[in-house]
Motif scaffolding. Structure first.
Motif, short mmCIF file in Angstrom:
data_model
loop_
_atom_site.label_atom_id
_atom_site.label_comp_id
_atom_site.label_asym_id
_atom_site.label_seq_id
_atom_site.Cartn_x
_atom_site.Cartn_y
_atom_site.Cartn_z
N PRO A 89 0.80 -1.23 0.00
CA PRO A 89 0.00 0.00 0.00
C PRO A 89 0.84 1.28 0.00
CG PRO A 89 -0.16 -1.12 2.12
CD PRO A 89 0.61 -2.02 1.21
N GLN B 124 0.95 5.81 -10.41
CA GLN B 124 -0.23 5.61 -9.58
C GLN B 124 0.19 5.43 -8.13
OE1 GLN B 124 -2.66 2.41 -10.97
NE2 GLN B 124 -4.14 2.62 -9.32
N SER C 153 -1.26 6.33 -3.68
CA SER C 153 -2.31 6.81 -2.77
C SER C 153 -2.00 8.25 -2.35
CB SER C 153 -2.42 5.90 -1.55
OG SER C 153 -1.31 6.11 -0.70
N TYR C 154 -3.04 8.91 -1.89
CA TYR C 154 -2.92 10.29 -1.42
C TYR C 154 -1.95 10.35 -0.23
CZ TYR C 154 -4.53 14.93 0.06
OH TYR C 154 -4.60 16.24 0.41
N ILE D 218 -4.06 9.36 -8.44
CA ILE D 218 -3.92 9.35 -6.99
C ILE D 218 -5.25 8.93 -6.38
CG2 ILE D 218 -3.32 10.71 -4.96
CD1 ILE D 218 -1.00 10.37 -7.01
N ASN D 219 -5.22 7.82 -5.63
CA ASN D 219 -6.40 7.33 -4.92
C ASN D 219 -6.40 7.91 -3.52
OD1 ASN D 219 -7.29 5.61 -7.03
ND2 ASN D 219 -5.73 4.13 -6.43
N GLU D 220 -7.59 8.25 -3.05
CA GLU D 220 -7.72 8.84 -1.72
C GLU D 220 -7.16 7.90 -0.65
OE1 GLU D 220 -11.08 11.33 0.66
OE2 GLU D 220 -11.73 9.62 -0.51
N ALA D 221 -7.42 6.62 -0.78
CA ALA D 221 -6.94 5.63 0.17
C ALA D 221 -6.24 4.52 -0.60
CB ALA D 221 -8.10 5.06 0.98
N GLY D 222 -5.45 3.72 0.10
CA GLY D 222 -4.73 2.63 -0.54
C GLY D 222 -5.65 1.62 -1.21
N ASP D 223 -6.89 1.50 -0.70
CA ASP D 223 -7.82 0.52 -1.26
C ASP D 223 -8.80 1.14 -2.25
OD1 ASP D 223 -9.25 2.01 0.53
OD2 ASP D 223 -10.12 0.32 1.61
N SER E 269 -10.73 9.16 -6.55
CA SER E 269 -9.47 9.27 -7.28
C SER E 269 -9.40 10.59 -8.02
CB SER E 269 -9.33 8.14 -8.30
OG SER E 269 -9.21 6.91 -7.67
#
Length: 160
Positions: free
Chosen positions: A4, A53, A55-56, A99-104, A108
């Motif tokens: 992550p 790619q 996470s935030y 960039i995704n807000e969270a690892g999961d 985005s």
């Protein structure tokens, strides 16, 4: 991505070789782990693209000056090699930061820069963290898009 805290690096195979991606990932891994994978996007008439790619949380950990980081050094290496390999009639690659807000997953933001000029990319990366933070602050959309246009003052929401 399995880690992550890792960033993913991908590029269209007709623009970048596996060795070029591996070299860039080695340079980038000085900051955070970087996992390389192929990017399948149609045939040779499609965009040449580089996709980074993460996470935030990872973006924020890298800090606001991405253009002074190992991430920048790896992307610059890709662009310099691209310019040398493809000559003056080359297309401008589309550099995409997802960039995704969270690892999961979650929300985005995709940020787009169309350039083969490392200096333009450096200037774009200087404001990338702020542009993505502002987008997460003002939008509840699942997917948001921002575009860097130097002639128009930098980062702005993409037109639908």
């Amino acid at each position: 991505m399995t880690d992550p805290q890792a960033m993913g690096l991908a590029a269209t195979p007709y623009g970048f070789t596996p060795d070029e991606l591996a070299d860039a990932a080695r340079v980038m891994s000085g900051t955070h782990p970087v996992e390389v994978r192929p990017l399948q996007r149609g045939g040779s008439g499609w965009d040449v693209e580089i996709l980074l790619q993460g996470s935030y949380v990872v973006l924020m950990a890298l800090g606001p000056n991405l253009a002074a980081s190992a991430i920048w050094d790896g992307l610059k290496l890709l662009l310099v090699n691209f310019r040398r390999t493809h000559g003056p009639s080359r297309p401008e690659p589309l550099v995409t930061f997802k960039i995704n807000e969270a690892g999961d997953g979650g929300r985005s933001v995709e940020a787009f820069v169309r350039t083969d000029d490392p200096e333009v990319l450096r200037r774009a990366m200087n404001g990338l963290t702020d542009a993505i933070s502002a987008t997460f602050d003002r939008s509840e959309e699942e997917w948001s898009y921002v575009v860097y246009e130097e002639d128009n003052g930098g980062w702005s929401p993409a037109e639908e």
